[in-house]
Design a protein around this motif. Sequence first.
Motif, PDB file in Angstrom:
ATOM      1  N   GLY A 110     -13.576   9.624   9.152  1.00 42.65           N
ATOM      2  CA  GLY A 110     -12.657   8.634   8.308  1.00 42.65           C
ATOM      3  C   GLY A 110     -11.384   9.137   7.828  1.00 42.65           C
ATOM      4  N   THR A 111     -11.692  10.616   7.294  1.00 43.88           N
ATOM      5  CA  THR A 111     -10.526  11.254   6.662  1.00 43.88           C
ATOM      6  C   THR A 111      -9.336  11.436   7.757  1.00 43.88           C
ATOM      7  N   VAL A 112      -9.584  11.908   8.775  1.00 38.83           N
ATOM      8  CA  VAL A 112      -8.552  12.361   9.652  1.00 38.83           C
ATOM      9  C   VAL A 112      -7.834  11.110  10.290  1.00 38.83           C
ATOM     10  N   HIS A 113      -8.609   9.935  10.507  1.00 37.01           N
ATOM     11  CA  HIS A 113      -8.118   8.708  10.857  1.00 37.01           C
ATOM     12  C   HIS A 113      -7.210   8.059   9.897  1.00 37.01           C
ATOM     13  N   ASP A 114      -7.532   8.294   8.504  1.00 42.64           N
ATOM     14  CA  ASP A 114      -6.976   7.598   7.536  1.00 42.64           C
ATOM     15  C   ASP A 114      -5.613   8.394   7.288  1.00 42.64           C
ATOM     16  N   VAL A 115      -5.315   9.728   7.292  1.00 46.57           N
ATOM     17  CA  VAL A 115      -4.159  10.496   7.174  1.00 46.57           C
ATOM     18  C   VAL A 115      -3.286  10.336   8.644  1.00 46.57           C
ATOM     19  N   ASN A 116      -4.047  10.211   9.761  1.00 48.18           N
ATOM     20  CA  ASN A 116      -3.265  10.264  10.798  1.00 48.18           C
ATOM     21  C   ASN A 116      -2.425   8.612  10.758  1.00 48.18           C
ATOM     22  N   GLU A 117      -3.160   7.778   9.839  1.00 45.71           N
ATOM     23  CA  GLU A 117      -2.369   6.324   9.933  1.00 45.71           C
ATOM     24  C   GLU A 117      -1.294   6.126   8.768  1.00 45.71           C
ATOM     25  N   GLN A 118      -0.953   7.314   8.304  1.00 50.03           N
ATOM     26  CA  GLN A 118       0.077   7.087   7.195  1.00 50.03           C
ATOM     27  C   GLN A 118       1.266   7.327   7.655  1.00 50.03           C
ATOM     28  N   TYR A 119       2.086   6.345   7.195  1.00 45.30           N
ATOM     29  CA  TYR A 119       3.385   6.146   7.892  1.00 45.30           C
ATOM     30  C   TYR A 119       4.247   6.316   6.576  1.00 45.30           C
ATOM     31  N   SER A 120       5.453   7.185   6.821  1.00 46.75           N
ATOM     32  CA  SER A 120       6.583   7.305   5.978  1.00 46.75           C
ATOM     33  C   SER A 120       7.867   6.554   6.353  1.00 46.75           C
ATOM     34  N   PRO A 121       8.702   6.263   5.628  1.00 46.03           N
ATOM     35  CA  PRO A 121      10.142   5.626   5.614  1.00 46.03           C
ATOM     36  C   PRO A 121      10.860   6.942   6.511  1.00 46.03           C
ATOM     37  N   PHE A 122      11.757   6.515   7.967  1.00 47.63           N
ATOM     38  CA  PHE A 122      12.302   7.290   8.374  1.00 47.63           C
ATOM     39  C   PHE A 122      13.534   7.778   7.636  1.00 47.63           C
ATOM     40  N   SER A 123      14.264   6.766   7.047  1.00 49.65           N
ATOM     41  CA  SER A 123      15.693   7.008   6.385  1.00 49.65           C
ATOM     42  C   SER A 123      15.558   5.947   5.056  1.00 49.65           C
ATOM     43  N   SER A 124      16.836   6.332   4.339  1.00 49.45           N
ATOM     44  CA  SER A 124      16.821   5.570   3.198  1.00 49.45           C
ATOM     45  C   SER A 124      17.486   4.301   3.333  1.00 49.45           C
ATOM     46  N   ASP A 125      17.643   3.827   4.610  1.00 49.95           N
ATOM     47  CA  ASP A 125      18.021   2.442   4.863  1.00 49.95           C
ATOM     48  C   ASP A 125      17.170   1.376   4.162  1.00 49.95           C
ATOM     49  N   PRO A 126      18.169  -0.045   3.970  1.00 53.69           N
ATOM     50  CA  PRO A 126      17.318  -0.850   3.324  1.00 53.69           C
ATOM     51  C   PRO A 126      16.118  -1.389   3.969  1.00 53.69           C
ATOM     52  N   PRO A 128      14.145   0.361   6.415  1.00 56.75           N
ATOM     53  CA  PRO A 128      13.915   1.717   7.133  1.00 56.75           C
ATOM     54  C   PRO A 128      12.787   1.511   7.997  1.00 56.75           C
ATOM     55  N   VAL A 129      12.712   2.330   9.291  1.00 57.14           N
ATOM     56  CA  VAL A 129      11.526   2.344  10.116  1.00 57.14           C
ATOM     57  C   VAL A 129      10.604   3.276   9.655  1.00 57.14           C
ATOM     58  N   SER A 130       9.224   2.851   9.672  1.00 52.32           N
ATOM     59  CA  SER A 130       7.980   3.768   9.119  1.00 52.32           C
ATOM     60  C   SER A 130       7.750   4.460  10.364  1.00 52.32           C
ATOM     61  N   VAL A 131       7.402   5.761  10.354  1.00 51.23           N
ATOM     62  CA  VAL A 131       7.079   6.480  11.322  1.00 51.23           C
ATOM     63  C   VAL A 131       6.046   7.565  10.863  1.00 51.23           C
ATOM     64  N   ARG A 132       4.903   7.899  11.732  1.00 54.13           N
ATOM     65  CA  ARG A 132       4.020   9.034  11.573  1.00 54.13           C
ATOM     66  C   ARG A 132       4.924  10.289  11.667  1.00 54.13           C
ATOM     67  N   ARG A 133       4.682  11.292  10.846  1.00 54.72           N
ATOM     68  CA  ARG A 133       5.331  12.548  10.793  1.00 54.72           C
ATOM     69  C   ARG A 133       4.419  13.716  11.396  1.00 54.72           C
ATOM     70  N   TYR A 134       3.068  13.712  11.207  1.00 53.69           N
ATOM     71  CA  TYR A 134       2.265  14.738  11.562  1.00 53.69           C
ATOM     72  C   TYR A 134       1.248  14.250  12.408  1.00 53.69           C
ATOM     73  N   HIS A 135       0.522  15.073  13.198  1.00 55.52           N
ATOM     74  CA  HIS A 135      -0.904  14.786  13.850  1.00 55.52           C
ATOM     75  C   HIS A 135      -1.847  15.580  13.231  1.00 55.52           C
TER      76      HIS A 135
END
Length: 369
Positions: free
Chosen positions: A84-100, A102-109
Amino acid sequence: MEELLARLLQDNGYRLLVSAKQDPDALVQGKNGLLVRGRGGNHQADVLGEFDLPVPFSLPLRIFVEAKCNRTSVRLPVVRNAYGTVHDVNEQYSPFSSDPNPVSVRRYHYRYTLFSTSGFSTDAQRYALAHQISLVDLSNPGFAQFRALVEQVADAMYDLATRNQISTFPLGQMRIALRHTLETWTGDDLVTVEEFEFSETIDDLAESQDEPEVMTSSRTTSKRPARKWLPEHELAQIMAGLRAEPLGELLIGFPAAPFILVFKCENPAAFAAYLHVHPSSEIRVHIEFAERGHHDGDWVIVPAHGPQEFRLLFALPDLLADWLLNSEGPAAPRVRDIKRGMLSSLVVFQGNRLIRLLYEPHPDRQRHR
C-alpha cells in the motif's frame, strides 16, 4: 539496523535522502523521521535512497527500505502495508511548472524492500512475490556477523542509558551519532553530536516524547522535563568500536528482476585484489549451492575461470528455494533456467566502479543436463 542498512545503500550506488530540504516537493520532515509524500498520505521511511545512475526510459529510481529486527518472522500484514505504501507514493503527482494550468507528473519510481533478521512467513513471501515487494532475509548463517553487530551496538547503548537512569531513550541523539560515525548524513548541514541540544535539524529527528502530565495538589499541569542525554564520552567509545568494525563485507546485487540481493563477500580484500587485476567491467562467474548435498538457503558466486579467488554468498526467498529443490523430478533444469533468467546478469558496485557478474554454466556439468 536502519543506520547500517543506510550505509550499505550508500556504498552500493545510492544517494541517501535524510532531510526534507533535499527534496521539499516529495519529502516532509516528521517528528519521528523523514516522510515521503503519497497521494493519500505521508509515509515514514526507515531508509530512503535514490539510485545515482540514470536509467534510460525510466523515472529516477528510489528505494524505500523497511528494517525489521524482531524475534518472529515478518507476517503478511507488514508486506501488505509495504504494498500500500509503495503504490501510494508512486501515485503522488507534482506540478511540472508554475504555469497557471500546470501539468502534474510523476517524478520518481519507488521500489520497496523489506529487510528482516528473522525471515518471512510463507504467506508474506507469496504476497511479496506476487506484488514485487523485495524481501531480504538476514536470518541465514551468512549474515550472523551483521546481526551480531546490530545487537552489540544496540545493547551497549541500552546499557549506557540504563546506567545513567535515562527512562526515555534519546533516539535522536543515537541516530545522529550513528550517522556521523557511518558518514551517512547527506543533508546540507552535517550536525555533530555536540551541537545536538541546540540544533533545530537534530531536534526534528529526536523521537523522545514528553513525560506524562505531572499531578500537583492544586491542578494538573503539562510539564516538559529537562532532556537527558547519553554521556558523550561513553557514547563516543561505542561509536569508535563501530567505526572499527568491517562494514565492507556486504554488497547489494541488482539482478534482472524486480528485487535486490544482498551478497556477503567472504574476503573483501581478496575481492578487491581480484578486481584490481581484472579491470574489465564484466566478470564471468559460476553460481552454485554453497553446500553440496545440503541447502540452507545460501548460494555462492565464484569466478568461472581460474582459482576461486573470491566467494559471494547470497540467499533466495524460501519459496523459490523450495520450488527449485523440493519439487518432484530433477531440479537441475529449473536451476539452469533461473540462472539464465533473473540471475544471468548481476550488477554490483565497488567504489565508483560498476561491475556485471555474468553467469556461465560449468562445462563439465552441462553434459549431464
